[in-house]
Design a protein around this motif. Structure first.
Motif, PDB file in Angstrom:
ATOM      1  N   ILE A 221      66.424  25.856  60.366  1.00  0.00           N
ATOM      2  CA  ILE A 221      67.390  25.132  59.546  1.00  0.00           C
ATOM      3  C   ILE A 221      68.763  25.704  59.820  1.00  0.00           C
ATOM      4  O   ILE A 221      68.935  26.921  59.912  1.00  0.00           O
ATOM      5  CB  ILE A 221      67.010  25.222  58.049  1.00  0.00           C
ATOM      6  CG1 ILE A 221      67.919  24.343  57.198  1.00  0.00           C
ATOM      7  CG2 ILE A 221      67.006  26.666  57.563  1.00  0.00           C
ATOM      8  CD1 ILE A 221      67.413  24.166  55.767  1.00  0.00           C
ATOM      9  N   THR A 222      69.739  24.829  59.983  1.00  0.00           N
ATOM     10  CA  THR A 222      71.095  25.284  60.262  1.00  0.00           C
ATOM     11  C   THR A 222      71.806  25.658  58.968  1.00  0.00           C
ATOM     12  O   THR A 222      71.275  25.503  57.876  1.00  0.00           O
ATOM     13  CB  THR A 222      71.884  24.215  61.003  1.00  0.00           C
ATOM     14  OG1 THR A 222      71.804  22.982  60.264  1.00  0.00           O
ATOM     15  CG2 THR A 222      71.325  23.995  62.397  1.00  0.00           C
ATOM     16  N   TRP A 223      73.025  26.110  59.125  1.00  0.00           N
ATOM     17  CA  TRP A 223      73.764  26.746  58.039  1.00  0.00           C
ATOM     18  C   TRP A 223      73.915  25.872  56.805  1.00  0.00           C
ATOM     19  O   TRP A 223      73.768  26.351  55.688  1.00  0.00           O
ATOM     20  CB  TRP A 223      75.143  27.178  58.550  1.00  0.00           C
ATOM     21  CG  TRP A 223      75.716  26.203  59.535  1.00  0.00           C
ATOM     22  CD1 TRP A 223      76.490  25.120  59.280  1.00  0.00           C
ATOM     23  CD2 TRP A 223      75.520  26.224  60.954  1.00  0.00           C
ATOM     24  NE1 TRP A 223      76.778  24.474  60.451  1.00  0.00           N
ATOM     25  CE2 TRP A 223      76.222  25.127  61.488  1.00  0.00           C
ATOM     26  CE3 TRP A 223      74.828  27.067  61.827  1.00  0.00           C
ATOM     27  CZ2 TRP A 223      76.239  24.851  62.857  1.00  0.00           C
ATOM     28  CZ3 TRP A 223      74.846  26.788  63.178  1.00  0.00           C
ATOM     29  CH2 TRP A 223      75.551  25.692  63.690  1.00  0.00           C
ATOM     30  N   SER A 224      74.183  24.596  56.985  1.00  0.00           N
ATOM     31  CA  SER A 224      74.416  23.732  55.823  1.00  0.00           C
ATOM     32  C   SER A 224      73.121  23.187  55.238  1.00  0.00           C
ATOM     33  O   SER A 224      73.104  22.646  54.141  1.00  0.00           O
ATOM     34  CB  SER A 224      75.311  22.556  56.211  1.00  0.00           C
ATOM     35  OG  SER A 224      74.610  21.701  57.101  1.00  0.00           O
ATOM     36  N   GLY A 225      72.040  23.312  56.001  1.00  0.00           N
ATOM     37  CA  GLY A 225      70.772  22.750  55.564  1.00  0.00           C
ATOM     38  C   GLY A 225      70.571  21.313  55.969  1.00  0.00           C
ATOM     39  O   GLY A 225      69.516  20.739  55.707  1.00  0.00           O
ATOM     40  N   SER A 226      71.551  20.737  56.632  1.00  0.00           N
ATOM     41  CA  SER A 226      71.466  19.317  56.971  1.00  0.00           C
ATOM     42  C   SER A 226      70.693  19.067  58.252  1.00  0.00           C
ATOM     43  O   SER A 226      70.281  17.935  58.533  1.00  0.00           O
ATOM     44  CB  SER A 226      72.872  18.727  57.110  1.00  0.00           C
ATOM     45  OG  SER A 226      73.571  19.375  58.159  1.00  0.00           O
ATOM     46  N   ASN A 227      70.516  20.097  59.045  1.00  0.00           N
ATOM     47  CA  ASN A 227      69.839  19.955  60.329  1.00  0.00           C
ATOM     48  C   ASN A 227      68.578  20.814  60.321  1.00  0.00           C
ATOM     49  O   ASN A 227      68.668  22.042  60.288  1.00  0.00           O
ATOM     50  CB  ASN A 227      70.780  20.392  61.457  1.00  0.00           C
ATOM     51  CG  ASN A 227      70.208  20.124  62.828  1.00  0.00           C
ATOM     52  OD1 ASN A 227      69.007  20.234  63.044  1.00  0.00           O
ATOM     53  ND2 ASN A 227      71.063  19.773  63.766  1.00  0.00           N
TER      54      ASN A 227
ATOM     55  N   SER B 127      63.809  24.786  53.800  1.00  0.00           N
ATOM     56  CA  SER B 127      65.026  24.583  53.004  1.00  0.00           C
ATOM     57  C   SER B 127      65.694  25.931  52.804  1.00  0.00           C
ATOM     58  O   SER B 127      65.113  26.973  53.111  1.00  0.00           O
ATOM     59  CB  SER B 127      64.694  23.932  51.658  1.00  0.00           C
ATOM     60  OG  SER B 127      63.829  24.750  50.892  1.00  0.00           O
ATOM     61  N   ARG B 128      66.902  25.908  52.287  1.00  0.00           N
ATOM     62  CA  ARG B 128      67.610  27.159  52.055  1.00  0.00           C
ATOM     63  C   ARG B 128      68.502  27.031  50.841  1.00  0.00           C
ATOM     64  O   ARG B 128      68.968  25.932  50.499  1.00  0.00           O
ATOM     65  CB  ARG B 128      68.427  27.570  53.296  1.00  0.00           C
ATOM     66  CG  ARG B 128      69.563  26.632  53.628  1.00  0.00           C
ATOM     67  CD  ARG B 128      70.132  26.960  55.011  1.00  0.00           C
ATOM     68  NE  ARG B 128      70.792  28.263  55.040  1.00  0.00           N
ATOM     69  CZ  ARG B 128      71.090  28.913  56.171  1.00  0.00           C
ATOM     70  NH1 ARG B 128      70.765  28.394  57.346  1.00  0.00           N
ATOM     71  NH2 ARG B 128      71.702  30.078  56.123  1.00  0.00           N
ATOM     72  N   ASP B 129      68.742  28.182  50.235  1.00  0.00           N
ATOM     73  CA  ASP B 129      69.669  28.277  49.110  1.00  0.00           C
ATOM     74  C   ASP B 129      70.667  29.365  49.480  1.00  0.00           C
ATOM     75  O   ASP B 129      70.366  30.563  49.368  1.00  0.00           O
ATOM     76  CB  ASP B 129      68.911  28.625  47.829  1.00  0.00           C
ATOM     77  CG  ASP B 129      69.793  28.619  46.608  1.00  0.00           C
ATOM     78  OD1 ASP B 129      71.032  28.781  46.754  1.00  0.00           O
ATOM     79  OD2 ASP B 129      69.261  28.470  45.494  1.00  0.00           O
ATOM     80  N   ASN B 130      71.841  28.961  49.919  1.00  0.00           N
ATOM     81  CA  ASN B 130      72.823  29.944  50.385  1.00  0.00           C
ATOM     82  C   ASN B 130      73.353  30.815  49.248  1.00  0.00           C
ATOM     83  O   ASN B 130      73.783  31.940  49.484  1.00  0.00           O
ATOM     84  CB  ASN B 130      73.971  29.236  51.109  1.00  0.00           C
ATOM     85  CG  ASN B 130      73.536  28.708  52.474  1.00  0.00           C
ATOM     86  OD1 ASN B 130      72.531  29.140  53.036  1.00  0.00           O
ATOM     87  ND2 ASN B 130      74.294  27.757  53.002  1.00  0.00           N
ATOM     88  N   ALA B 131      73.317  30.312  48.048  1.00  0.00           N
ATOM     89  CA  ALA B 131      73.765  31.111  46.905  1.00  0.00           C
ATOM     90  C   ALA B 131      72.808  32.266  46.629  1.00  0.00           C
ATOM     91  O   ALA B 131      73.204  33.282  46.050  1.00  0.00           O
ATOM     92  CB  ALA B 131      73.896  30.231  45.666  1.00  0.00           C
ATOM     93  N   LYS B 132      71.552  32.106  47.048  1.00  0.00           N
ATOM     94  CA  LYS B 132      70.543  33.140  46.824  1.00  0.00           C
ATOM     95  C   LYS B 132      70.166  33.877  48.113  1.00  0.00           C
ATOM     96  O   LYS B 132      69.262  34.713  48.100  1.00  0.00           O
ATOM     97  CB  LYS B 132      69.285  32.516  46.213  1.00  0.00           C
ATOM     98  CG  LYS B 132      69.495  31.922  44.837  1.00  0.00           C
ATOM     99  CD  LYS B 132      68.195  31.368  44.278  1.00  0.00           C
ATOM    100  CE  LYS B 132      68.403  30.811  42.882  1.00  0.00           C
ATOM    101  NZ  LYS B 132      67.144  30.252  42.308  1.00  0.00           N
TER     102      LYS B 132
END
Length: 122
Positions: free
Chosen positions: A51-57, A71-76
């Motif tokens: 998964i890329t940085w924004s989660g869109s890819n 999926s990712r949660d950048n805040a966490k």
């Protein structure tokens, strides 16, 4: 030193679900490419998803496409792998990895977790 810590593995039956988590101390996590790999006994480490940085890819191996979701949660500072409809052939140690390029080769990811065991019984 960058730390990646996976959790959520376990022993389940075929058809069950598991959710893996990977929390990291990586600076600049929100700009990183995060991936999951797996390694079964006697086999090479295998790409599962990224998964890329924004989660869109996102991108998946053919063997898990349609069953797994990354999926990712950048805040966490956390990346997840939701695994549904698990099969015995999904049995492996699952590793979280961090890198800076959109890739699928283990060599392109510089930071790794210690792995979490997933065992799927038939």
């Amino acid at each position: 030193q960058v730390q990646l810590v996976e959790s959520g593995g376990g022993l389940v039956q075929a058809g069950d679900s598991l959710r893996l988590s990977c929390t990291t101390s990586l600076r600049g996590f929100s700009a990183s490419v995060m991936a999951w790999f797996r390694q079964a006994p006697g086999k090479e480490r295998e790409f599962v998803s990224r998964i890329t940085w924004s989660g869109s890819n996102t991108y998946y191996s053919d063997s898990v496409k349609g069953r797994f979701t990354i999926s990712r949660d950048n805040a966490k500072n956390t990346v997840y792998l939701q695994m549904n409809s698990l099969k015995p052939e999904d049995t492996a140690v699952y590793y979280c990895a961090a890198g800076w390029t959109i890739a699928t080769s283990p060599a392109d990811f510089g930071s790794w977790g210690q792995g979490t065991q997933v065992t799927v019984s038939s």
